[in-house]
Design a protein around this motif. Structure first.
Motif, PDB file in Angstrom:
ATOM      1  N   UNK A 168       9.723  83.827 -19.348  1.00 43.78           N
ATOM      2  CA  UNK A 168       9.561  82.644 -18.700  1.00 43.78           C
ATOM      3  C   UNK A 168       9.478  82.992 -17.145  1.00 43.78           C
ATOM      4  N   UNK A 169       8.775  82.328 -16.534  1.00 44.04           N
ATOM      5  CA  UNK A 169       8.506  82.737 -15.070  1.00 44.04           C
ATOM      6  C   UNK A 169       9.000  81.769 -14.200  1.00 44.04           C
ATOM      7  N   UNK A 170       9.701  82.402 -12.789  1.00 46.62           N
ATOM      8  CA  UNK A 170      10.489  81.179 -12.048  1.00 46.62           C
ATOM      9  C   UNK A 170       9.469  80.130 -11.767  1.00 46.62           C
ATOM     10  N   UNK A 171      10.327  78.902 -11.909  1.00 43.10           N
ATOM     11  CA  UNK A 171       9.535  77.665 -11.528  1.00 43.10           C
ATOM     12  C   UNK A 171      10.342  77.007 -10.714  1.00 43.10           C
ATOM     13  N   UNK A 172      10.047  76.762  -9.285  1.00 42.49           N
ATOM     14  CA  UNK A 172      10.998  75.993  -8.366  1.00 42.49           C
ATOM     15  C   UNK A 172      12.308  76.639  -8.087  1.00 42.49           C
ATOM     16  N   UNK A 173      12.328  78.034  -8.278  1.00 40.22           N
ATOM     17  CA  UNK A 173      13.589  78.836  -7.822  1.00 40.22           C
ATOM     18  C   UNK A 173      14.359  78.706  -9.009  1.00 40.22           C
ATOM     19  N   UNK A 174      13.898  78.423 -10.199  1.00 36.59           N
ATOM     20  CA  UNK A 174      15.054  78.484 -11.379  1.00 36.59           C
ATOM     21  C   UNK A 174      14.087  79.013 -12.735  1.00 36.59           C
ATOM     22  N   UNK A 175      14.581  79.160 -13.851  1.00 33.36           N
ATOM     23  CA  UNK A 175      13.807  79.498 -14.731  1.00 33.36           C
ATOM     24  C   UNK A 175      13.539  78.397 -15.969  1.00 33.36           C
ATOM     25  N   UNK A 176      14.362  77.050 -15.525  1.00 32.23           N
ATOM     26  CA  UNK A 176      14.052  75.927 -16.135  1.00 32.23           C
ATOM     27  C   UNK A 176      14.421  74.894 -15.314  1.00 32.23           C
ATOM     28  N   UNK A 177      13.795  73.564 -15.545  1.00 29.33           N
ATOM     29  CA  UNK A 177      14.363  72.311 -14.814  1.00 29.33           C
ATOM     30  C   UNK A 177      14.682  71.409 -16.163  1.00 29.33           C
ATOM     31  N   UNK A 228       8.108  77.588 -16.922  1.00 31.33           N
ATOM     32  CA  UNK A 228       6.903  78.246 -16.827  1.00 31.33           C
ATOM     33  C   UNK A 228       6.439  79.518 -17.385  1.00 31.33           C
ATOM     34  N   UNK A 229       5.197  79.417 -17.942  1.00 32.79           N
ATOM     35  CA  UNK A 229       4.498  80.785 -18.481  1.00 32.79           C
ATOM     36  C   UNK A 229       2.935  81.085 -18.042  1.00 32.79           C
ATOM     37  N   UNK A 230       2.555  82.323 -18.119  1.00 32.71           N
ATOM     38  CA  UNK A 230       1.507  82.526 -17.724  1.00 32.71           C
ATOM     39  C   UNK A 230       0.968  81.507 -16.573  1.00 32.71           C
ATOM     40  N   UNK A 231       1.796  81.350 -15.690  1.00 29.66           N
ATOM     41  CA  UNK A 231       1.387  80.365 -14.428  1.00 29.66           C
ATOM     42  C   UNK A 231       1.247  79.036 -15.062  1.00 29.66           C
ATOM     43  N   UNK A 232       1.649  78.518 -16.429  1.00 29.08           N
ATOM     44  CA  UNK A 232       1.443  77.103 -16.597  1.00 29.08           C
ATOM     45  C   UNK A 232       2.758  76.505 -16.785  1.00 29.08           C
ATOM     46  N   UNK A 233       2.724  75.397 -16.333  1.00 33.45           N
ATOM     47  CA  UNK A 233       4.222  74.671 -16.715  1.00 33.45           C
ATOM     48  C   UNK A 233       4.079  73.931 -17.958  1.00 33.45           C
ATOM     49  N   UNK A 234       5.185  73.923 -18.962  1.00 37.27           N
ATOM     50  CA  UNK A 234       5.197  73.600 -20.066  1.00 37.27           C
ATOM     51  C   UNK A 234       6.323  72.466 -20.139  1.00 37.27           C
ATOM     52  N   UNK A 235       6.255  71.152 -20.783  1.00 35.42           N
ATOM     53  CA  UNK A 235       7.439  70.298 -20.536  1.00 35.42           C
ATOM     54  C   UNK A 235       7.648  70.089 -22.015  1.00 35.42           C
TER      55      UNK A 235
END
Ligand SMILES: [Cu+2]
Length: 243
Positions: A168-177, A228-235
């Motif tokens: 998991x890549x950082x997204x908005x300063x966290x690993x998940x929202x 986020x993974x591979x630069x893509x957001x997953x919901x």
């Protein structure tokens, strides 16, 4: 334990530049102002939270089409613009998740976008503790059955091809929202995993993300975990019933 959001001190108005049509991108102008005195609220009046000054949390009345958008400043003070592609026809509810410098406290400012639904809305209230999205499997576990006014410890576990996923890549300063929408759409909760937050874009997280949640009222709640993974957001969508 995350602090309860402050009562709104700001107002939000939304002007789509064309009618909302499912699948069609429309430009929307948002205006933030103080409730008292109607003074425009610009980025200078907001504090950054999770790498952004203004987060828009957007959901349709059926709780099935969630968007998380960061508008850019518009032409006038207090004005912001963003592109929105609804997945559904009809209206949407939006919360601006902000921290005004004046209060230093997080607040959610609510407004509606587009024409509210005429016909009664049918919400799919089924309990969903797992989701498969874009090749990832997500599992939600709670340390107890959720009840109103009580904190519950939750965790989301991510796997891919049957293996725990640790990319998991950082997204908005966290690993998940994690964003929770009670079905009455009168409030929203935006929480982040506990534990170390990423300090560099090179860091990776997962497979398990733990978080606290304190639902205020009984009823059905729709949760979305954004990673986020591979630069893509997953919901990943989940459904829980709060007693
Ligand atoms: Cu955001």
């Amino acid at each position: 334990m995350p602090q309860a959001p402050q009562r709104a001190t700001l107002s939000l108005s939304l002007t789509p530049q064309a009618p909302l049509v499912a699948g069609k991108t429309v430009s929307v102008v948002a205006r933030l102002a103080t409730l008292k005195g109607g003074k425009p609220v610009s980025f200078d009046d907001l504090r950054e939270a999770h790498t952004k000054k203004l987060h828009l949390l957007i959901i349709d009345p059926m709780l099935s089409d969630y968007h998380h958008i960061h508008p850019a400043p518009g032409g006038k003070p207090g004005e912001y613009v963003f592109a929105f592609t609804p997945g559904k026809d009809g209206g949407y509810r939006i919360w601006a998740d902000v921290v005004p410098r004046a209060t230093g406290k997080q607040e959610y400012v609510q407004a509606d976008l587009g024409e509210p639904e005429q016909k009664p809305v049918v919400v799919d209230r089924s309990v969903r503790m797992s989701a498969a999205v874009d090749g990832y499997q997500f599992t939600l576990t709670l340390d107890r059955p959720p009840s109103a006014g009580q904190a519950v410890m939750g965790s989301v576990t991510v796997s891919k091809d049957g293996q725990p996923f640790t990319g998991l890549e950082p997204v908005m300063g966290a690993f998940a929202h994690i964003v929770a929408f009670p079905e009455d759409l009168q409030s929203v909760l935006h929480v982040h995993p506990m534990g170390m937050e990423p300090t560099s874009v090179a860091q990776r997280g997962g497979p398990t993300l733990d978080f606290h949640l304190e639902p205020a009222k009984p009823g059905f709640v729709k949760l979305f975990a954004q990673v986020r993974s591979d630069g893509k957001d997953v919901f990943a969508p989940f459904g829980v019933v709060v007693k």
